[in-house]
Design a protein around this motif. Structure first.
Motif, mmCIF file in Angstrom:
data_model
loop_
_atom_site.group_PDB
_atom_site.id
_atom_site.type_symbol
_atom_site.label_atom_id
_atom_site.label_comp_id
_atom_site.label_asym_id
_atom_site.label_seq_id
_atom_site.Cartn_x
_atom_site.Cartn_y
_atom_site.Cartn_z
ATOM 1 N N GLU A 223 0.841 -1.210 0.000
ATOM 2 C CA GLU A 223 0.000 0.000 0.000
ATOM 3 C C GLU A 223 0.873 1.257 0.000
ATOM 4 O OE1 GLU A 223 -0.477 -2.718 2.068
ATOM 5 O OE2 GLU A 223 -2.092 -3.393 0.733
ATOM 6 N N THR A 224 1.959 1.219 0.771
ATOM 7 C CA THR A 224 2.864 2.374 0.806
ATOM 8 C C THR A 224 3.472 2.611 -0.574
ATOM 9 O OG1 THR A 224 3.366 1.957 3.118
ATOM 10 C CG2 THR A 224 4.940 3.315 1.896
ATOM 11 N N LEU B 153 2.324 1.672 -3.496
ATOM 12 C CA LEU B 153 1.286 2.098 -4.448
ATOM 13 C C LEU B 153 0.956 3.569 -4.251
ATOM 14 C CD1 LEU B 153 -0.924 -1.119 -4.256
ATOM 15 C CD2 LEU B 153 0.456 -0.355 -6.222
ATOM 16 N N SER B 154 0.918 4.028 -3.010
ATOM 17 C CA SER B 154 0.580 5.434 -2.791
ATOM 18 C C SER B 154 1.712 6.353 -3.259
ATOM 19 C CB SER B 154 0.179 5.691 -1.335
ATOM 20 O OG SER B 154 1.322 5.749 -0.531
ATOM 21 N N LYS C 265 1.580 6.619 -7.086
ATOM 22 C CA LYS C 265 0.516 7.544 -7.505
ATOM 23 C C LYS C 265 0.869 8.982 -7.181
ATOM 24 C CE LYS C 265 -3.059 4.084 -7.490
ATOM 25 N NZ LYS C 265 -3.626 3.189 -6.496
ATOM 26 N N ALA C 266 1.300 9.236 -5.952
ATOM 27 C CA ALA C 266 1.558 10.624 -5.522
ATOM 28 C C ALA C 266 2.658 11.261 -6.364
ATOM 29 C CB ALA C 266 1.941 10.648 -4.048
#
Ligand code: GDP
Ligand code: FE
Ligand code: FE
Ligand code: FE
Length: 194
Positions: free
Chosen positions: A65-66, A68-69, A72-73
């Protein structure tokens, strides 16, 4: 003090140790030791090699999750979404290392980005040193590791070629997906003069 981190090497070691299991921190320390030796033997900046090696797996234990974020960011290449931790911890990890540790040196960050798959095309001597130190550190024990160490002692570039050929072979034998950059690295080093 080191020129490439705002603090001492001991502080950097502590920062890395805080993010990793003891097992992986000890790997990072052994990669540091091997990288400093290879840097010394090949006229590469030993301080850069030390910092790059200590941090190379800094992001390895972060959650999917880290990663993936961050992808994206920071609007990183969306093809990264098709891969996993083994690719993200270097490529996306370099961004996290810059943000969290304040390491800004592009040659160090590129060496981290390239440490798993090689650099596709020409790699700096520092990138070659980190790529080989991660493969050859004293805790590594795979068939051929002593041959690989001897080849690399003779020629850093011959070591890079040995590693990418044998890694691609191993992945094919296991019928594991191969990241395209690994194939590009393989083709490049087959044709590159040593
Ligand atoms: P580590 O982080 O110290 O374990 O070592 P690396 O970052 O070099 O490699 C991480 C894992 O990714 C290892 O198991 C490699 O064999 C594997 N690996 C390297 N290239 C590829 C690739 O193209 N595809 C896949 N599926 N795995 C790869
Ligand atoms: Fe790694
Ligand atoms: Fe590696
Ligand atoms: Fe590693």
């Amino acid at each position: 003090m080191t020129n490439y981190f705002n603090g001492t090497i001991q502080t950097l070691e502590t920062r890395v140790a805080d993010k990793l299991s003891d097992y992986r921190f000890q790997h990072s320390v052994r990669v540091r030791d091997y990288a400093v030796k290879l840097a010394h033997d090949n006229g590469v900046d030993e301080d850069k090699a030390e910092v790059a090696a200590l941090v190379h797996d800094y992001a390895k234990e972060l959650s999917d999750e880290t990663f993936l974020s961050v992808i994206k960011a920071k609007h990183l290449d969306s093809d990264l979404l098709n891969w996993g931790n083994y690719i993200w911890h270097g490529v996306v990890g370099a961004e996290i290392i810059r943000d969290e540790l304040g390491i800004e040196d592009d040659e160090i960050l590129n060496a981290v980005r390239e440490h798993t798959t090689g650099g596709a095309e020409e790699m700096t001597p520092l990138s070659q040193v980190l790529f080989m130190a991660d493969y050859l550190e004293k805790g590594r024990d795979f068939p051929g590791v002593e041959t690989a160490r001897q080849i690399t002692d003779q020629s850093l570039a011959a070591g890079v070629r040995y590693q990418i050929v044998h890694t691609v072979l191993r992945l094919v034998k296991k019928e594991t997906p191969i990241y395209p950059k690994s194939i590009t690295t393989y083709n490049y080093w087959l044709n590159r003069g040593l």
